[in-house]
Design an enzyme around this catalytic site. Structure first.
Site, mmCIF file in Angstrom:
data_model
loop_
_atom_site.group_PDB
_atom_site.id
_atom_site.type_symbol
_atom_site.label_atom_id
_atom_site.label_comp_id
_atom_site.label_asym_id
_atom_site.label_seq_id
_atom_site.Cartn_x
_atom_site.Cartn_y
_atom_site.Cartn_z
ATOM 1 N N LYS A 216 -1.888 -36.793 -49.232
ATOM 2 C CA LYS A 216 -0.446 -36.586 -49.419
ATOM 3 C C LYS A 216 -0.181 -35.189 -50.004
ATOM 4 C CE LYS A 216 2.505 -39.220 -48.903
ATOM 5 N NZ LYS A 216 3.339 -39.498 -47.693
ATOM 6 N N ARG B 116 -10.967 -50.244 -59.940
ATOM 7 C CA ARG B 116 -10.892 -49.338 -58.785
ATOM 8 C C ARG B 116 -11.634 -48.047 -59.136
ATOM 9 N NH1 ARG B 116 -4.838 -47.872 -57.167
ATOM 10 N NH2 ARG B 116 -4.975 -49.683 -55.802
ATOM 11 N N LYS C 145 -0.370 -54.756 -51.968
ATOM 12 C CA LYS C 145 -0.013 -53.971 -53.144
ATOM 13 C C LYS C 145 0.224 -54.906 -54.332
ATOM 14 C CE LYS C 145 0.068 -50.071 -50.749
ATOM 15 N NZ LYS C 145 1.191 -49.555 -50.007
ATOM 16 N N ASP D 225 7.275 -45.470 -35.054
ATOM 17 C CA ASP D 225 6.232 -46.171 -35.818
ATOM 18 C C ASP D 225 5.194 -46.677 -34.825
ATOM 19 O OD1 ASP D 225 4.804 -48.252 -37.395
ATOM 20 O OD2 ASP D 225 6.376 -47.871 -38.868
ATOM 21 N N ALA E 208 6.030 -42.153 -42.425
ATOM 22 C CA ALA E 208 4.809 -42.713 -41.822
ATOM 23 C C ALA E 208 3.580 -42.187 -42.537
ATOM 24 C CB ALA E 208 4.745 -42.348 -40.339
ATOM 25 N N ALA E 209 2.739 -43.106 -42.969
ATOM 26 C CA ALA E 209 1.532 -42.708 -43.686
ATOM 27 C C ALA E 209 0.618 -43.915 -43.822
ATOM 28 C CB ALA E 209 1.895 -42.191 -45.083
ATOM 29 N N THR F 114 4.611 -38.540 -52.967
ATOM 30 C CA THR F 114 4.331 -39.502 -54.033
ATOM 31 C C THR F 114 4.015 -38.788 -55.344
ATOM 32 O OG1 THR F 114 2.637 -41.063 -54.783
ATOM 33 C CG2 THR F 114 1.981 -39.567 -53.054
ATOM 34 N N ARG G 159 2.172 -47.980 -64.483
ATOM 35 C CA ARG G 159 2.896 -47.412 -63.341
ATOM 36 C C ARG G 159 4.373 -47.381 -63.702
ATOM 37 N NH1 ARG G 159 -1.575 -46.200 -62.525
ATOM 38 N NH2 ARG G 159 -2.857 -46.494 -60.661
ATOM 39 N N PRO H 245 -6.147 -61.087 -59.144
ATOM 40 C CA PRO H 245 -7.206 -60.118 -59.462
ATOM 41 C C PRO H 245 -6.680 -58.853 -60.128
ATOM 42 C CG PRO H 245 -6.666 -60.017 -57.120
ATOM 43 C CD PRO H 245 -5.774 -61.058 -57.718
ATOM 44 N N VAL H 246 -6.864 -58.745 -61.440
ATOM 45 C CA VAL H 246 -6.409 -57.568 -62.185
ATOM 46 C C VAL H 246 -7.588 -56.604 -62.323
ATOM 47 C CG1 VAL H 246 -5.595 -56.792 -64.443
ATOM 48 C CG2 VAL H 246 -4.626 -58.849 -63.398
HETATM 49 P P1 NAD Z 1 3.590 -48.751 -45.682
HETATM 50 O O1 NAD Z 1 2.095 -48.700 -45.613
HETATM 51 O O2 NAD Z 1 4.264 -50.027 -46.067
HETATM 52 O O3 NAD Z 1 4.207 -48.333 -44.256
HETATM 53 C C1 NAD Z 1 3.705 -47.255 -43.515
HETATM 54 C C2 NAD Z 1 4.323 -47.323 -42.125
HETATM 55 O O4 NAD Z 1 3.875 -46.175 -41.385
HETATM 56 C C3 NAD Z 1 3.887 -48.562 -41.315
HETATM 57 O O5 NAD Z 1 4.999 -49.112 -40.651
HETATM 58 C C4 NAD Z 1 2.879 -48.011 -40.316
HETATM 59 O O6 NAD Z 1 2.834 -48.732 -39.105
HETATM 60 C C5 NAD Z 1 3.414 -46.602 -40.108
HETATM 61 N N1 NAD Z 1 2.361 -45.667 -39.658
HETATM 62 C C6 NAD Z 1 1.140 -45.484 -40.211
HETATM 63 N N2 NAD Z 1 0.448 -44.571 -39.500
HETATM 64 C C7 NAD Z 1 1.277 -44.140 -38.513
HETATM 65 C C8 NAD Z 1 1.155 -43.202 -37.461
HETATM 66 N N3 NAD Z 1 0.018 -42.494 -37.282
HETATM 67 N N4 NAD Z 1 2.201 -43.023 -36.619
HETATM 68 C C9 NAD Z 1 3.345 -43.746 -36.770
HETATM 69 N N5 NAD Z 1 3.508 -44.665 -37.727
HETATM 70 C C10 NAD Z 1 2.493 -44.855 -38.601
HETATM 71 O O7 NAD Z 1 4.000 -47.552 -46.641
HETATM 72 P P2 NAD Z 1 5.185 -47.469 -47.711
HETATM 73 O O8 NAD Z 1 4.740 -48.090 -48.971
HETATM 74 O O9 NAD Z 1 6.431 -47.897 -47.067
HETATM 75 O O10 NAD Z 1 5.232 -45.891 -47.957
HETATM 76 C C11 NAD Z 1 6.054 -45.057 -47.151
HETATM 77 C C12 NAD Z 1 5.908 -43.623 -47.618
HETATM 78 O O11 NAD Z 1 6.270 -43.509 -48.983
HETATM 79 C C13 NAD Z 1 4.476 -43.095 -47.522
HETATM 80 O O12 NAD Z 1 4.542 -41.764 -47.064
HETATM 81 C C14 NAD Z 1 3.966 -43.172 -48.954
HETATM 82 O O13 NAD Z 1 2.996 -42.182 -49.181
HETATM 83 C C15 NAD Z 1 5.233 -42.913 -49.734
HETATM 84 N N6 NAD Z 1 5.306 -43.502 -51.075
HETATM 85 C C16 NAD Z 1 5.100 -44.846 -51.247
HETATM 86 C C17 NAD Z 1 5.225 -45.381 -52.529
HETATM 87 C C18 NAD Z 1 5.070 -46.870 -52.764
HETATM 88 O O14 NAD Z 1 5.163 -47.309 -53.909
HETATM 89 N N7 NAD Z 1 4.872 -47.683 -51.739
HETATM 90 C C19 NAD Z 1 5.537 -44.563 -53.614
HETATM 91 C C20 NAD Z 1 5.737 -43.195 -53.393
HETATM 92 C C21 NAD Z 1 5.619 -42.678 -52.117
HETATM 93 P P1 TYD Z 2 -1.005 -50.504 -56.047
HETATM 94 O O1 TYD Z 2 0.098 -51.470 -55.792
HETATM 95 O O2 TYD Z 2 -2.161 -50.478 -55.104
HETATM 96 O O3 TYD Z 2 -0.323 -49.058 -56.150
HETATM 97 P P2 TYD Z 2 -0.979 -47.634 -56.626
HETATM 98 O O4 TYD Z 2 -2.432 -47.765 -56.743
HETATM 99 O O5 TYD Z 2 -0.576 -46.727 -55.510
HETATM 100 O O6 TYD Z 2 -0.309 -47.327 -57.930
HETATM 101 O O7 TYD Z 2 -1.590 -50.772 -57.497
HETATM 102 C C1 TYD Z 2 -0.756 -50.699 -58.639
HETATM 103 C C2 TYD Z 2 -1.625 -50.909 -59.853
HETATM 104 O O8 TYD Z 2 -2.133 -52.248 -59.828
HETATM 105 C C3 TYD Z 2 -2.860 -50.022 -59.883
HETATM 106 O O9 TYD Z 2 -3.113 -49.645 -61.231
HETATM 107 C C4 TYD Z 2 -3.980 -50.900 -59.376
HETATM 108 C C5 TYD Z 2 -3.563 -52.272 -59.840
HETATM 109 N N1 TYD Z 2 -3.997 -53.415 -58.979
HETATM 110 C C6 TYD Z 2 -4.649 -54.510 -59.520
HETATM 111 O O10 TYD Z 2 -4.918 -54.562 -60.740
HETATM 112 N N2 TYD Z 2 -5.024 -55.544 -58.700
HETATM 113 C C7 TYD Z 2 -4.768 -55.520 -57.373
HETATM 114 O O11 TYD Z 2 -5.166 -56.495 -56.646
HETATM 115 C C8 TYD Z 2 -4.070 -54.399 -56.816
HETATM 116 C C9 TYD Z 2 -3.762 -54.345 -55.350
HETATM 117 C C10 TYD Z 2 -3.691 -53.371 -57.666
#
Ligand code: NAD
Ligand code: TYD
Length: 355
Positions: A173, A292, A208, A49, A98-99, A141, A233, A224-225
């Protein structure tokens, strides 16, 4: 820079599997590291990371002394550094989390998403080709499928749903997924891909929806909605996601895509109201703000394939998972207060200041 042991387990146990986990200082990757060290005490986990704003060593603090764990501060786009770790470790499996992961940031600055999410994936797979691997797993995703209309609750994403992306994040992605499939077909790399719905749970970065609303509510700040809050979702407790990936890397079929989700659809506004109620905060904190750009309406996963082939089902119902998550944020204030009191403040002012 690497921290942790670089040999056999101190207790003399034989390590039977070495797994590289990229992005393990982030939300899902961090939960996966915790999960795997507990579920497989005979495995060695090597986390790569580079600690972007989303990476947090406090998430890994509980496992830093574990002799089966090693942390390497490495950028996955840095070919030489990645290859060096492979040279030292010769991993059996790679799980690429990582992303750059936040849609709003991808609208602000797409470039870094293309670099990490696509080029980083290529570098990781090139290392797997050079050193040999039992499995390369790409964490993708459901956002690669685009969105579903609100008035067709009968529709769900299956693994056959065409790729149809909306944001620079989802496009990056989806590009990575195509590259993973190309490396399988062209070079015979043993890959699997999972496409998961929205996760929630401990260690979720407070940009998030769910952690942002919890943190703001606890600080009596506006909630903030976006738009009317009617976007839907399909929420999955993060531990259920970790268990699904554990199953796929051991029992999934090479070359296959698996959707992960559990029929837990919720409107954003309903989640925010649940959080207000649980924290005993007034709904008057809810503030409707500009929507958004390109905002996806609804995500909904059909998990039939992973259920039929691997026996996976989510174990945590949203009603329980959200209460556990809120409890975690109450019990771990320091973890998220360190974040929101740091550089995150600039992001928040930029993103919500004129909204
Ligand atoms: P996150 O943003 O919380 O964590 C990402 C991690 O990757 C961080 O620790 C960051 O430092 C590291 N990183 C970023 N760029 C890097 C690089 N160039 N080299 C090395 N490390 C790097 O993300 P998350 O929410 O934990 O998501 C993880 C994975 O799951 C992602 O691939 C995302 O697309 C996927 N995903 C997330 C969700 C969700 O709801 N969060 C849902 C479906 C899929
Ligand atoms: P988010 O957690 O950013 O995940 P994703 O966009 O990858 O689904 O957002 C979840 C939902 O919540 C999305 O419809 C956008 C909305 N949202 C808000 O309404 N207010 C906020 O401040 C954020 C961050 C997200």
């Amino acid at each position: 820079m690497c921290l942790g042991t670089n040999g056999l387990n101190r207790k003399g146990k034989v390590i039977i599997m070495k797994i590289i986990v990229t992005g393990g200082a982030g939300f899902i990757g961090g939960n996966f590291v915790h999960y795997m060290l507990k579920a497989h005490p005979e495995y060695r986990i090597i986390c790569l990371d580079c600690l972007t704003y989303a990476g947090n060593m406090e998430t890994l603090a509980p496992v830093m002394d574990n002799p089966n764990f090693r942390f390497c501060k490495v950028d996955i786009t840095d070919r030489e550094a990645v290859f060096n770790v492979f040279e030292e470790e010769h991993p059996d499996i790679v799980v690429n989390f990582a992303a750059e992961s936040h849609v709003d940031r991808s609208i602000e600055n797409p470039g870094v998403f293309l670099n990490t999410n696509i080029i980083g994936t290529q570098v990781m797979m090139d290392a797997c080709r050079k050193y040999g691997i039992q499995r390369y797993h790409q964490v993708s995703t459901d956002e690669v499928y685009g969105d579903l209309p609100l008035d067709r609750p009968d529709l769900f994403f299956t693994e056959e749903t065409p790729i149809h992306t909306s944001s620079p994040y989802s496009a990056s992605k989806a590009s990575a997924d195509l590259l993973v499939q190309a490396y399988h077909r062209t070079f015979g790399l043993p890959v699997t891909i999972s496409r998961c719905s929205n996760n929630y749970g401990p260690y979720h970065f407070p940009e998030k929806l769910i952690p942002l609303m919890i943190a703001n509510a606890l600080n009596d700040k506006p909630l903030p909605v976006y738009g009317k809050g009617e976007n839907v979702r399909d929420w999955l407790y993060v531990e259920d996601h970790c268990r699904a990936i554990d199953l796929i890397i051991h029992k999934g079929t090479v070359g296959e895509v698996y959707n992960i989700g559990g029929h837990n659809e919720m409107k954003n506004i309903d989640i925010v109201k649940i959080i207000c109620k649980a924290l005993d905060k007034p709904e008057s904190l809810i503030t409707y703000v500009a929507d958004r750009k390109g905002h996806d309406m609804r995500y909904a996963i059909d998990p039939t394939k992973i259920h039929n082939e691997l026996g996976w089902l989510p174990e945590t119902k949203f009603a329980d998972g959200i209460q556990k998550t809120i409890r975690w944020y109450l019990d771990n204030r320091e973890w998220w207060e360190h974040i929101i009191n740091g550089e995150y403040q600039d992001y928040y002012a930029r993103m919500y200041g004129n909204r």
